[in-house]
Design a protein around this motif. Structure first.
Motif, short mmCIF file in Angstrom:
data_model
loop_
_atom_site.label_atom_id
_atom_site.label_comp_id
_atom_site.label_asym_id
_atom_site.label_seq_id
_atom_site.Cartn_x
_atom_site.Cartn_y
_atom_site.Cartn_z
N THR A 97 45.40 57.19 -28.60
CA THR A 97 44.92 57.23 -27.79
C THR A 97 45.83 56.91 -27.34
OG1 THR A 97 42.36 57.17 -28.81
CG2 THR A 97 42.74 56.76 -26.57
N SER A 100 48.82 58.38 -25.53
CA SER A 100 48.76 59.88 -25.06
C SER A 100 49.54 60.17 -23.88
CB SER A 100 47.13 60.41 -24.62
OG SER A 100 46.77 60.15 -25.78
N LEU A 106 44.63 62.68 -25.03
CA LEU A 106 43.55 61.76 -25.06
C LEU A 106 41.91 61.76 -24.84
CD1 LEU A 106 43.46 58.82 -23.64
CD2 LEU A 106 42.83 59.71 -21.61
N SER A 109 42.16 62.57 -28.67
CA SER A 109 42.37 61.89 -29.61
C SER A 109 40.83 60.97 -29.90
CB SER A 109 43.67 61.21 -29.88
OG SER A 109 43.40 60.36 -28.30
N PHE A 110 40.65 60.79 -28.98
CA PHE A 110 39.55 59.49 -28.48
C PHE A 110 37.83 60.20 -28.43
CE2 PHE A 110 36.37 57.01 -25.99
CZ PHE A 110 36.97 55.48 -26.38
N THR A 114 38.69 59.66 -32.65
CA THR A 114 38.00 58.42 -32.59
C THR A 114 36.53 58.89 -32.88
OG1 THR A 114 39.84 57.59 -31.81
CG2 THR A 114 37.77 56.26 -31.84
#
Length: 546
Positions: A97, A100, A106, A109-110, A114
């Motif tokens: 994140t 990114s 982003l 990944s987030f 995540t």
């Protein structure tokens, strides 16, 4: 009876206590840091506020949707092992994140990585607190865990905003990475209280719950772009328009989600009767106190998340503040809430004289008063000092509400069902978070767009038909949600006549003020719903054996 100081001192000696407390702090920090770094993040990645809002909604979607399956995996492989895997994935997700290069990476990944990893990190602390502590110590630990989440949110807004302003938004995730490394060193102290079960994993039930919750959450997330009921624009996959009739995709997705969750409930009942693999005991939802408390907490989360999200959009425009100073302007709420929580924890014996239910009810009543005060204080030339009274009253109300809501809700469950509580309670809170950004965030954009269009038409001395006016408002909403700040300025400069452009900044500010005031009215109505739900709670925490 042990004092709070004695109880906490004994807990501080346990590494497991620090591990679960810091875990909730870390997750709350990363969620709250996103609104605080929204402006520099949007500028750097050439994104819009709407896209970042969507990322937060999908994060909640992923976390909530995978929660039942996570509990199933914990029962099969052991909670500590699943928690450790979650920590590794979470660290990778946060690292990606912060690195990114585009808004798409982003989001993946987030929101996905995540969000998936956060599921066991959110549920494990509550389950371990349940197994390690009992009686009054359990209630105190629950309040401390709530306090850890609140402090994480406070740190994310203030510290994250400060770092983003001075070092860049990518560095705002560095504190959580440091905490993650510390948790890694402490995780070995966690008790693996759930013995791996030979019962097979309920993959079909997990699929139904994931698809059902995902459909509902995605529908809510698309409301601003496609409309809650009347379609703002068509939703198509290839050349196929969905749905093939004149309503928005949003109610279609929500209806499909509700149907799938209905099948999920039927499947769980069937599996329980056949003693087969199941994600959780549906009987827990028959507990009136648990259901009322769970939804009351969800509505509270919806309100405070939506109000704070809208303030992070309005305050920078109205006060011309950077992310750090914006967080400071909103800080009275985030600072007052933990102070009240600490006071409640310290004077826990008050619960013997004042029923916890009444404390929760008074909390939501004060939250409503705070929203009303905040509403009356908003105007285009507002100062941070004028925001303070409403935010402080809201913080007091939320602190009182949070001090006992989870304790009363979980106490309504039987001893057999109690381990299942976090697996249902936490996803519902994530749903509330998504609804807050979806409903109140969409309301802010809609009323702001409506006001801008009406004020520009008034300035020009023109009128439009109802259909034409709604079309223009819809297009402006789409622009505000999908374009970056620089692109919005360019679009408005090209679309607005030269005679109106000098007044455009004033028009935008007045429209944003009207938009957030109307969103606060919606939040105020929701506090009534929350108060009604709290009336179904028990007066005191009860211990059930069946």
């Amino acid at each position: 009876m042990a004092t709070l100081k004695e109880t906490l001192t004994s807990k501080f000696r346990h590494k497991a206590f620090w591990a679960i407390t810091l875990t909730l702090f870390m997750v709350a920090y990363n969620v709250s840091v996103m609104p605080a770094i929204m402006s520099p993040l949007a500028r750097d990645l050439n994104a819009s506020v709407g896209s970042i809002q969507g990322i937060l909604v999908v994060f909640s979607l992923t976390t909530a949707s995978f929660a039942p399956t996570t509990e199933n995996l914990c029962g099969f492989y052991g909670r500590t092992r699943v928690f450790g895997i979650g920590l590794i994935l979470y660290g990778i997700g946060i690292a990606l994140t912060s690195l990114s290069p585009t808004i798409g990476i982003l989001a993946i990944s987030f929101s996905l990585l995540t969000g998936l990893a956060a599921t066991p990190l959110i549920s494990t602390p509550w389950a371990i607190a349940e197994s390690m502590y009992g009686g009054e110590a359990e209630e105190q630990t629950t309040l401390v865990l709530v306090l850890a989440s609140v402090l994480g949110s406070l740190s994310g807004g203030i510290l994250g905003g400060f770092i983003a302003y001075h070092l860049g938004w990518r560095w705002a995730f560095a504190p959580s990475v440091s905490v993650l490394i510390f948790i890694f060193r402490l995780q070995r102290s966690l008790p693996n209280q759930i013995i791996p079960s030979p019962q097979p994993i309920d993959w079909f039930g997990g699929l139904l719950s994931f698809l059902g919750l995902s459909s509902i959450f995605v529908g809510i997330g698309l409301a601003g772009e496609f409309g809650w009921w009347a379609p703002k624009r068509e939703f198509a996959i290839g050349n196929m328009i969905i749905p093939p009739f004149a309503i928005s995709i949003v109610p279609t997705l929500v209806a499909v989600g509700v149907i799938l969750l209905g099948f999920f409930g039927f499947w769980q009942r069937r599996q329980a009767q056949r003693v087969g693999a199941s994600l959780f005991r549906v009987g827990l939802l028959r507990r009136r106190g648990f259901v009322f408390g769970m939804f009351a907490a969800m509505v509270h989360t919806l309100i405070v998340t939506g109000v704070q999200f809208n303030l992070f959009q309005f305050v920078p425009l109205a006060l011309s503040l950077n992310p750090f100073r914006t967080a400071l302007a909103i800080m009275p709420y985030n600072l007052t809430m933990p102070i009240v929580l600490v006071a409640v924890v310290k004077y826990l014996s008050l619960g013997s004289r004042i029923a916890p239910k009444y404390i929760v009810c008074s909390g939501i009543a004060l939250l409503a008063v705070g929203i009303g005060v905040l509403y009356s204080s908003l105007h285009p030339q507002i100062s941070p000092l004028e925001l303070m009274p409403g935010l402080i009253i809201m913080g007091i109300g939320s602190g009182l509400f949070l001090s006992y809501i989870s304790v009363l809700t979980f106490s309504s469950a039987s001893v057999v069902d109690k381990p299942q509580c976090p697996g249902i309670y936490n996803p519902i809170q994530n749903l509330g978070s998504s609804l807050g950004r979806g409903i109140l965030g969409t309301a802010l954009i809609f009323f702001t767009s409506q006001s801008i269009v009406d004020r520009v038409l008034q300035k020009l001395g023109k009128t439009l038909s109802t259909v034409q006016r709604l079309e223009v408002i819809s297009k402006l909403q789409e622009t505000l949600q999908t374009f970056s700040q620089a692109e919005i300025g360019t679009v408005l400069a090209n679309k607005v006549p030269p005679s109106v452009y000098p007044s455009l900044q004033s028009i935008n500010l007045n429209a944003a003020t009207l938009g957030i005031r109307n969103s606060l009215l919606i939040a105020l109505m929701l506090t009534i719903v929350c108060f009604i739900l709290t009336t179904g709670l028990p007066k005191y925490p009860s211990c059930r054996s069946s």
